[in-house]
Design a protein around this motif. Structure first.
Motif, PDB file in Angstrom:
ATOM      1  N   ARG A 196      48.616 -18.020-105.640  1.00  0.00           N
ATOM      2  CA  ARG A 196      47.572 -16.734-105.876  1.00  0.00           C
ATOM      3  C   ARG A 196      48.453 -15.480-106.721  1.00  0.00           C
ATOM      4  NH1 ARG A 196      45.181 -15.206-101.207  1.00  0.00           N
ATOM      5  NH2 ARG A 196      43.652 -16.826-101.247  1.00  0.00           N
ATOM      6  N   LEU A 197      48.293 -15.196-107.988  1.00  0.00           N
ATOM      7  CA  LEU A 197      48.776 -14.260-108.449  1.00  0.00           C
ATOM      8  C   LEU A 197      47.797 -13.006-108.497  1.00  0.00           C
ATOM      9  CD1 LEU A 197      49.990 -16.319-111.706  1.00  0.00           C
ATOM     10  CD2 LEU A 197      51.090 -15.896-109.559  1.00  0.00           C
ATOM     11  N   SER A 198      48.432 -11.817-108.136  1.00  0.00           N
ATOM     12  CA  SER A 198      47.563 -10.575-108.337  1.00  0.00           C
ATOM     13  C   SER A 198      48.166  -9.592-108.802  1.00  0.00           C
ATOM     14  CB  SER A 198      47.567 -10.227-106.698  1.00  0.00           C
ATOM     15  OG  SER A 198      46.841 -11.001-105.872  1.00  0.00           O
ATOM     16  N   PHE A 199      47.472  -9.160-109.988  1.00  0.00           N
ATOM     17  CA  PHE A 199      48.089  -8.330-110.769  1.00  0.00           C
ATOM     18  C   PHE A 199      47.383  -6.702-110.513  1.00  0.00           C
ATOM     19  CE2 PHE A 199      47.985 -12.108-113.057  1.00  0.00           C
ATOM     20  CZ  PHE A 199      49.100 -12.189-113.792  1.00  0.00           C
ATOM     21  N   VAL A 200      48.023  -5.655-110.212  1.00  0.00           N
ATOM     22  CA  VAL A 200      47.702  -4.431-109.981  1.00  0.00           C
ATOM     23  C   VAL A 200      48.060  -3.439-111.021  1.00  0.00           C
ATOM     24  CG1 VAL A 200      47.625  -2.789-108.149  1.00  0.00           C
ATOM     25  CG2 VAL A 200      47.927  -5.145-107.361  1.00  0.00           C
ATOM     26  N   GLY A 201      47.189  -2.884-111.573  1.00  0.00           N
ATOM     27  CA  GLY A 201      47.284  -2.065-112.316  1.00  0.00           C
ATOM     28  C   GLY A 201      46.823  -0.836-112.398  1.00  0.00           C
TER      29      GLY A 201
ATOM     30  N   ALA B 130      52.897  -8.942-116.903  1.00  0.00           N
ATOM     31  CA  ALA B 130      52.595  -7.697-116.308  1.00  0.00           C
ATOM     32  C   ALA B 130      53.680  -6.563-116.519  1.00  0.00           C
ATOM     33  CB  ALA B 130      53.080  -8.016-114.518  1.00  0.00           C
ATOM     34  N   ASP B 131      54.940  -6.903-116.855  1.00  0.00           N
ATOM     35  CA  ASP B 131      56.063  -5.817-117.126  1.00  0.00           C
ATOM     36  C   ASP B 131      55.402  -5.042-118.340  1.00  0.00           C
ATOM     37  OD1 ASP B 131      57.371  -6.231-115.156  1.00  0.00           O
ATOM     38  OD2 ASP B 131      59.037  -7.383-115.989  1.00  0.00           O
ATOM     39  N   SER B 132      55.103  -5.645-119.597  1.00  0.00           N
ATOM     40  CA  SER B 132      54.652  -5.309-120.595  1.00  0.00           C
ATOM     41  C   SER B 132      53.383  -4.115-120.490  1.00  0.00           C
ATOM     42  CB  SER B 132      54.433  -6.273-121.652  1.00  0.00           C
ATOM     43  OG  SER B 132      53.474  -6.787-121.444  1.00  0.00           O
ATOM     44  N   ARG B 133      52.797  -4.341-119.465  1.00  0.00           N
ATOM     45  CA  ARG B 133      51.496  -3.502-119.353  1.00  0.00           C
ATOM     46  C   ARG B 133      52.019  -2.459-118.124  1.00  0.00           C
ATOM     47  NH1 ARG B 133      49.748  -8.032-121.094  1.00  0.00           N
ATOM     48  NH2 ARG B 133      48.169  -7.886-122.683  1.00  0.00           N
ATOM     49  N   GLY B 134      52.774  -2.140-117.649  1.00  0.00           N
ATOM     50  CA  GLY B 134      53.161  -1.531-116.601  1.00  0.00           C
ATOM     51  C   GLY B 134      52.223  -1.885-115.098  1.00  0.00           C
ATOM     52  N   VAL B 135      52.144  -3.366-115.210  1.00  0.00           N
ATOM     53  CA  VAL B 135      51.290  -3.720-114.059  1.00  0.00           C
ATOM     54  C   VAL B 135      52.152  -4.310-113.103  1.00  0.00           C
ATOM     55  CG1 VAL B 135      49.559  -5.772-113.743  1.00  0.00           C
ATOM     56  CG2 VAL B 135      49.126  -3.951-115.585  1.00  0.00           C
ATOM     57  N   THR B 136      51.606  -4.452-111.728  1.00  0.00           N
ATOM     58  CA  THR B 136      52.918  -4.998-110.722  1.00  0.00           C
ATOM     59  C   THR B 136      52.073  -6.480-110.495  1.00  0.00           C
ATOM     60  OG1 THR B 136      51.601  -4.035-108.960  1.00  0.00           O
ATOM     61  CG2 THR B 136      53.838  -2.918-109.836  1.00  0.00           C
ATOM     62  N   LEU B 137      53.062  -7.278-110.083  1.00  0.00           N
ATOM     63  CA  LEU B 137      52.473  -8.721-109.945  1.00  0.00           C
ATOM     64  C   LEU B 137      52.970  -9.169-108.586  1.00  0.00           C
ATOM     65  CD1 LEU B 137      51.368 -11.555-110.526  1.00  0.00           C
ATOM     66  CD2 LEU B 137      53.647 -12.008-111.860  1.00  0.00           C
ATOM     67  N   ASN B 138      51.930  -9.713-107.650  1.00  0.00           N
ATOM     68  CA  ASN B 138      52.245 -10.106-106.218  1.00  0.00           C
ATOM     69  C   ASN B 138      52.027 -11.553-106.292  1.00  0.00           C
ATOM     70  OD1 ASN B 138      52.775  -7.603-105.041  1.00  0.00           O
ATOM     71  ND2 ASN B 138      50.569  -7.206-104.989  1.00  0.00           N
TER      72      ASN B 138
END
Ligand SMILES: [Zn+2]
Length: 404
Positions: free
Chosen positions: A209-214, A302-310
């Motif tokens: 499961r990949l959770s992107f948090v922006g 994720a990095d390129s958008r300033g989003v964190t990835l769990n």
């Protein structure tokens, strides 16, 4: 006189009609009341075949020949994906009862519980618990879309089966060998003009499961340079999965099959996106390599958008190589009866791969008419089904050796 295949066909329809859903497909989720009802129906048929049904603590249905000695088993499962087909599970289950009926002797039926992963995100729960690959606390952590955990669901399911005797434990140590018959889930056998496929390898699924948090923000007032759009990062990962699926073909697949977006509002930049990824391979180590490629891409997105990835691993297993002697025994049975058969692999998971860790096990596929699987259109030519039943009877007889 009613023929065996006619009765098998009728029984498959009986199972299908237990819980028709809104669409035209079968709806018997893992550890549901509908799965329990299906198990009771099978137990009834098994009783008519002279077997003694009982349920083990993991929810699996055992239909045992009378007495205490060793026996061989066959069977599959009776739960389904939402709006599923009539053959995935029921075909192997009904044929197992027919095999016991036709040949008698020390033949039992094993119907494993909660095989489909659709409800809890993980499948083969009954066979994995029975072979010590999953614990009750693992089940307690698995949740369905309504927040119900798999352990409580199993308790309710077992309650619905209380009219059957509860076995203290799964009688696996008495099982000389096990054979699962299953409808093929692609159109490979028909293309090869074969009726029966004998599985040599079953893919090991790797699920993440990949959770992107922006950051949630106004859709109209947030310039693109200031956005931290979690859905865009997830979308890039979905497309990367498709690209990797092409690159790693044909023995490895990857699918991004679920996506949850928060707040899922037309006027908001998505602040969170949760992606479910399923990777399968019949080659050892390949699924993990693909996963690493995918994670690398997801981190970059994720990095390129300033989003964190769990990153949350859900399950990981290596491919299962089926018992070589069982493969040869199945080939001998097919060959002796003049059937059109060949070896094959399975990308879909099956209870057989887990039962295989406890007793010699074979997995036989009946040719699919159209390659349709997990959908109402599943179909087989009944001449192929009749062939599979004959092979099953022959194979079980051979496996019993001097015991029967
Ligand atoms: Zn199945």
């Amino acid at each position: 006189m009613i023929t065996t295949t006619r009765r098998a066909q009728d029984r498959i329809e009986d199972l299908f009609n237990l819980a028709p859903g809104d669409g035209s497909g079968a709806n018997r989720p893992a550890f549901s009341q509908q799965e329990a009802e299906a198990m009771l129906l099978v137990a009834d048929w098994a009783r008519q075949a002279g077997l003694e049904p009982g349920v083990d603590p993991f929810g699996n249905l055992w239909c045992l020949p009378p007495g205490d000695g060793p026996f061989v088993t066959s069977g599959s499962h009776v739960d389904t994906v939402p709006d599923g087909g009539r053959l995935d599970g029921p075909l192997g289950t009904v044929l197992a009862v027919e095999a016991a009926n036709r040949a008698g002797g020390r033949r039992g039926v094993l119907v494993c519980a909660a095989e489909e992963a659709a409800r809890f995100g993980a499948g083969t729960l009954g066979s994995r618990c029975m072979t010590d690959k999953l614990t009750d606390s693992d089940l307690a952590r698995m949740r369905d879309a309504n927040g119900h955990d798999a352990l409580s669901a199993r308790t309710k399911y077992l309650d619905a089966l209380r009219e059957l005797p509860i076995l203290e434990q799964a009688p696996l140590e008495r099982v000389l060998a096990h054979v699962e018959v299953h409808i093929e889930q692609r159109a490979d056998l028909r293309e090869r003009d074969l009726s029966i496929g004998i599985a040599t390898t079953i893919a090991g699924p790797v699920r993440h499961r990949l959770s992107f948090v922006g950051e949630v923000a106004h859709a109209g007032e947030t310039p693109v340079a200031e956005r931290h759009d979690a859905l865009c990062a997830a979308a890039e990962t979905v497309l990367l999965a498709e690209k990797l699926c092409r690159e790693y073909a044909p023995h490895t697949t990857v699918t991004a099959g679920t996506l949850r977006v928060h707040p899922n509002a037309l006027t908001s930049i998505p602040g969170a996106a949760e992606l479910g990824v399923d990777i399968r391979s019949v080659e050892g180590g390949r699924a993990q390599r693909l996963l690493q490629d995918l994670l690398q891409g997801a981190r970059a997105a994720a990095d390129s958008r300033g989003v964190t990835l769990n990153e949350e691993p859900l399950s990981a297993s290596e491919p299962t190589t089926m018992d070589a002697a069982m493969v040869r025994a199945a080939e001998k049975a097919c060959g002796g009866l003049g059937m059109r058969y060949g070896r094959c692999v399975s990308f879909a998971g099956h209870d057989a791969q887990h039962v295989a860790t406890a007793t010699p096990t074979a997995l036989l596929f009946v040719a699919s008419e159209n390659g349709v699987s997990h959908a109402p259109g599943e179909a087989a030519d009944w001449r192929d089904v009749e062939a599979a039943l004959a092979v099953l009877v022959e194979l079980m007889q051979g496996l019993l050796g001097g015991v029967a």
